[in-house]
Design a protein around this motif. Sequence first.
Motif, PDB file in Angstrom:
ATOM      1  N   LEU A 125      74.017  58.583  93.063  1.00  0.00           N
ATOM      2  CA  LEU A 125      73.575  57.616  92.055  1.00  0.00           C
ATOM      3  C   LEU A 125      72.398  58.165  91.268  1.00  0.00           C
ATOM      4  CD1 LEU A 125      73.573  54.357  94.255  1.00  0.00           C
ATOM      5  CD2 LEU A 125      75.414  55.232  92.805  1.00  0.00           C
ATOM      6  N   PRO A 126      72.402  57.961  89.948  1.00  0.00           N
ATOM      7  CA  PRO A 126      71.243  58.409  89.164  1.00  0.00           C
ATOM      8  C   PRO A 126      70.057  57.466  89.353  1.00  0.00           C
ATOM      9  CG  PRO A 126      72.843  57.342  87.755  1.00  0.00           C
ATOM     10  CD  PRO A 126      73.452  57.358  89.128  1.00  0.00           C
ATOM     11  N   PHE A 127      68.862  57.980  89.229  1.00  0.00           N
ATOM     12  CA  PHE A 127      67.637  57.177  89.343  1.00  0.00           C
ATOM     13  C   PHE A 127      66.929  57.295  87.989  1.00  0.00           C
ATOM     14  CE2 PHE A 127      64.481  55.956  92.909  1.00  0.00           C
ATOM     15  CZ  PHE A 127      63.778  55.109  92.062  1.00  0.00           C
ATOM     16  N   PRO A 128      67.415  56.509  86.996  1.00  0.00           N
ATOM     17  CA  PRO A 128      66.951  56.741  85.622  1.00  0.00           C
ATOM     18  C   PRO A 128      65.571  56.132  85.351  1.00  0.00           C
ATOM     19  CG  PRO A 128      68.562  54.965  85.686  1.00  0.00           C
ATOM     20  CD  PRO A 128      68.287  55.339  87.111  1.00  0.00           C
ATOM     21  N   VAL A 129      64.550  56.937  85.464  1.00  0.00           N
ATOM     22  CA  VAL A 129      63.204  56.462  85.193  1.00  0.00           C
ATOM     23  C   VAL A 129      62.754  57.017  83.842  1.00  0.00           C
ATOM     24  CG1 VAL A 129      60.831  56.369  86.029  1.00  0.00           C
ATOM     25  CG2 VAL A 129      62.718  56.523  87.651  1.00  0.00           C
ATOM     26  N   PRO A 130      62.375  56.141  82.925  1.00  0.00           N
ATOM     27  CA  PRO A 130      61.888  56.641  81.626  1.00  0.00           C
ATOM     28  C   PRO A 130      60.447  57.143  81.746  1.00  0.00           C
ATOM     29  CG  PRO A 130      61.899  54.222  81.665  1.00  0.00           C
ATOM     30  CD  PRO A 130      62.347  54.669  83.015  1.00  0.00           C
ATOM     31  N   PHE A 131      60.306  58.433  82.038  1.00  0.00           N
ATOM     32  CA  PHE A 131      58.963  58.975  82.239  1.00  0.00           C
ATOM     33  C   PHE A 131      58.252  59.274  80.914  1.00  0.00           C
ATOM     34  CE2 PHE A 131      60.187  60.398  86.655  1.00  0.00           C
ATOM     35  CZ  PHE A 131      59.280  59.569  87.265  1.00  0.00           C
ATOM     36  N   GLY A 132      59.024  59.347  79.832  1.00  0.00           N
ATOM     37  CA  GLY A 132      58.406  59.648  78.555  1.00  0.00           C
ATOM     38  C   GLY A 132      58.423  61.134  78.266  1.00  0.00           C
ATOM     39  N   ILE A 212      61.497  62.286  94.497  1.00  0.00           N
ATOM     40  CA  ILE A 212      62.485  63.289  94.106  1.00  0.00           C
ATOM     41  C   ILE A 212      63.644  62.624  93.354  1.00  0.00           C
ATOM     42  CG2 ILE A 212      64.009  63.294  96.137  1.00  0.00           C
ATOM     43  CD1 ILE A 212      62.713  66.510  94.649  1.00  0.00           C
ATOM     44  N   GLY A 213      63.865  61.311  93.633  1.00  0.00           N
ATOM     45  CA  GLY A 213      64.982  60.586  93.030  1.00  0.00           C
ATOM     46  C   GLY A 213      65.213  60.872  91.553  1.00  0.00           C
ATOM     47  N   PRO A 214      64.211  60.692  90.707  1.00  0.00           N
ATOM     48  CA  PRO A 214      64.426  60.842  89.270  1.00  0.00           C
ATOM     49  C   PRO A 214      64.813  62.258  88.841  1.00  0.00           C
ATOM     50  CG  PRO A 214      62.449  59.578  89.704  1.00  0.00           C
ATOM     51  CD  PRO A 214      62.905  60.114  91.011  1.00  0.00           C
ATOM     52  N   ILE A 215      64.485  63.311  89.601  1.00  0.00           N
ATOM     53  CA  ILE A 215      64.904  64.641  89.144  1.00  0.00           C
ATOM     54  C   ILE A 215      66.170  65.120  89.864  1.00  0.00           C
ATOM     55  CG2 ILE A 215      62.649  65.404  88.298  1.00  0.00           C
ATOM     56  CD1 ILE A 215      62.321  67.052  90.793  1.00  0.00           C
ATOM     57  N   ASN A 216      66.532  64.466  90.956  1.00  0.00           N
ATOM     58  CA  ASN A 216      67.817  64.734  91.598  1.00  0.00           C
ATOM     59  C   ASN A 216      68.589  63.420  91.616  1.00  0.00           C
ATOM     60  OD1 ASN A 216      67.453  67.386  92.126  1.00  0.00           O
ATOM     61  ND2 ASN A 216      66.955  67.135  94.288  1.00  0.00           N
ATOM     62  N   TYR A 217      69.797  63.461  92.045  1.00  0.00           N
ATOM     63  CA  TYR A 217      70.513  62.222  92.268  1.00  0.00           C
ATOM     64  C   TYR A 217      70.150  61.698  93.652  1.00  0.00           C
ATOM     65  CZ  TYR A 217      73.392  62.619  88.125  1.00  0.00           C
ATOM     66  OH  TYR A 217      73.817  62.665  86.831  1.00  0.00           O
ATOM     67  N   GLN A 219      71.666  60.351  97.002  1.00  0.00           N
ATOM     68  CA  GLN A 219      72.969  60.333  97.668  1.00  0.00           C
ATOM     69  C   GLN A 219      72.815  60.393  99.184  1.00  0.00           C
ATOM     70  OE1 GLN A 219      75.203  63.983  97.352  1.00  0.00           O
ATOM     71  NE2 GLN A 219      73.534  64.941  96.209  1.00  0.00           N
ATOM     72  N   VAL A 220      73.871  59.969  99.858  1.00  0.00           N
ATOM     73  CA  VAL A 220      73.849  59.827 101.310  1.00  0.00           C
ATOM     74  C   VAL A 220      73.520  61.143 102.021  1.00  0.00           C
ATOM     75  CG1 VAL A 220      75.318  59.309 103.299  1.00  0.00           C
ATOM     76  CG2 VAL A 220      75.400  57.851 101.286  1.00  0.00           C
ATOM     77  N   GLN A 221      73.978  62.261 101.451  1.00  0.00           N
ATOM     78  CA  GLN A 221      73.823  63.552 102.122  1.00  0.00           C
ATOM     79  C   GLN A 221      72.492  64.248 101.830  1.00  0.00           C
ATOM     80  OE1 GLN A 221      75.974  64.931 104.196  1.00  0.00           O
ATOM     81  NE2 GLN A 221      77.606  63.432 104.019  1.00  0.00           N
ATOM     82  N   MET A 222      71.598  63.605 101.073  1.00  0.00           N
ATOM     83  CA  MET A 222      70.419  64.321 100.582  1.00  0.00           C
ATOM     84  C   MET A 222      69.411  64.692 101.670  1.00  0.00           C
ATOM     85  SD  MET A 222      68.585  61.090  98.661  1.00  0.00           S
ATOM     86  CE  MET A 222      67.005  61.765  98.162  1.00  0.00           C
ATOM     87  N   GLY A 223      69.550  64.079 102.864  1.00  0.00           N
ATOM     88  CA  GLY A 223      68.523  64.271 103.892  1.00  0.00           C
ATOM     89  C   GLY A 223      68.527  65.617 104.575  1.00  0.00           C
ATOM     90  N   LEU A 224      69.723  66.167 104.808  1.00  0.00           N
ATOM     91  CA  LEU A 224      69.817  67.366 105.640  1.00  0.00           C
ATOM     92  C   LEU A 224      69.050  68.553 105.066  1.00  0.00           C
ATOM     93  CD1 LEU A 224      70.999  68.547 108.205  1.00  0.00           C
ATOM     94  CD2 LEU A 224      72.905  69.402 106.823  1.00  0.00           C
ATOM     95  N   GLY A 225      69.317  68.845 103.772  1.00  0.00           N
ATOM     96  CA  GLY A 225      68.665  69.982 103.135  1.00  0.00           C
ATOM     97  C   GLY A 225      67.155  69.883 103.228  1.00  0.00           C
TER      98      GLY A 225
END
Lengths: 296, 243
Positions: A125-132, A212-217, A219-225
């Motif tokens: 899922l995208p985490f669309p934050v308008p950082f400017g 990290i959400g806003p620069i990556n997606y 997702q469920v698998q994000m923890g291992l790395g």
Amino acid sequence: MDYVIDLVIIGLSVGMVYALVALGISLIFSGLDIVHFAHGEIYMLGAFIGLMIFQKLALPYVPALLLAIVVTGLIGVLIERLFYRRLTRAGGGYTVAGMGMIISGFGMSIVLQNIAFLIWGAKPLPFPVPFGMPVEVGNLTLPMSYVWIVSAGLLIMVGLHLLLRRTMLGLAMRAVAHNKDIAYLSGINVPAMISLTFGVGCALGAAAGVLIGPINYVQVQMGLGVLIKAFAAAVVGGFGSLPGAVLGGLLVGVVESLGAGFISGTYKDVYAFILLVLVLMVKPSGILGVEARMKA
Amino acid sequence: MLDIKDLVSGYGSVRILNGVSLKVERGQIVALLGGNGTGKSTLLKAVSGLIWPWSGSITFDGKRIDGLRPDRIVRLGLVQVTQGKEAFPGMTVQENLRLGAYAVRDRAKTAAALERVYGYFPVLKEKRHELSGTLSGGQLQMVCVGRGLMSSPSMIMLDEPSAALAPQVVLDIFRTIHRIARDGMTVLIVEQNVRMALLLAHYGYVLKDGVIEIEGSAERLMHDDNVRLSYLGGTVANREAQL
């Protein structure tokens, strides 16, 4: 030259995320004598919770970040109370009983991944934050998302430092980390402090996930790395040492970024471990490694 | 003040205490004596809640405390100072002491307790901002006793305060314990240094194989043939010669 500086800045911001996760792992290790293998999933859970608060409750990014930290911290306290406490009571750390702790950490990671899968599905899922707009510093252009990660990470670390060094609560947490019997005899409610330590460790993981959400997606698998990188970071810095976790995290991030930029991005995940091997060859206790006796 | 009845306890499945009964009256200094491995430290740990009592009862100030968590027992006013001079080496002397008052939420009381401890141990005041990891053995013991006093307990249990200290330092520590008791503290002291302990105490118990073997006033124990023979290095013949 600008290219190098860009790589270092990217490395520092990703390193900040590793550092936060490594801090959580080190804090939990020093307080509970357990190596928490489900910490990557706590990071993932934090990211999802942050995203849900951001989208469903339509809160701005900063309140979403803070709320996700608190909620994940409380979930951590619950996990410790319900599952880990029974095991730590039977012993922990490097004893045979500690092995049960490690296995149940893996189990917890599978459980949390599946819970997340059932709730949020497998799609990133995208985490669309308008950082400017990116900010200009000299002749450098810094994306706001990186500025955010680094400054929020620093603030959180300063906060943790003040908590541990300047408050009675922090003093009690350090006392429990060092010697539970003496902490008990000083009138400290040791089980409550252990829950708190675990909760703060999880809160740090959640902060990393939401950052990290806003620069990556998300997702469920994000923890291992991240877990593996954070472990490398914690060991490079000196396992159990909090300043070591920060230094290790930043180093791993920068080395990874420089390696990807100058050698090859294909082997991005290898550089952290080359660094790990080199540090262990020179100083097996890690750069800021301390004797276990001094960890308080 | 402290009333232990038929206490049985141990570690894991190993039984150490086989039914210990012991009493400490308010304002008294009571010495708990005995050789290595007779269960002295185990008894203190069972009283302070660090290990579980298997059976028997422990009453402090009229309340049953067996089975309570150690921090609750501290809050009731009964504090143990463990053997081995265990302080938190990464913390300053003052931080170590402040931790002892963790259960006390009143700042003024904590400050008063701190001044009192510095009164007993002036050297700690000089070193208050130094890390306790840099202290000498005697100073570390002072930190440990001081930390025990910080919550202003009504009774303190000391586990071998003289262990591994130079004779002059031992004398200092014992003098201070005497002062602390004179100021109204009830004291239960475990000692290997039997002569010193009996000079200090009003009453004494000798523990052997997990039960009380001999008890009596310090005066009486000092002249008891068994005690002299086993713990004071004297012989019966010796004593007869003195008579």
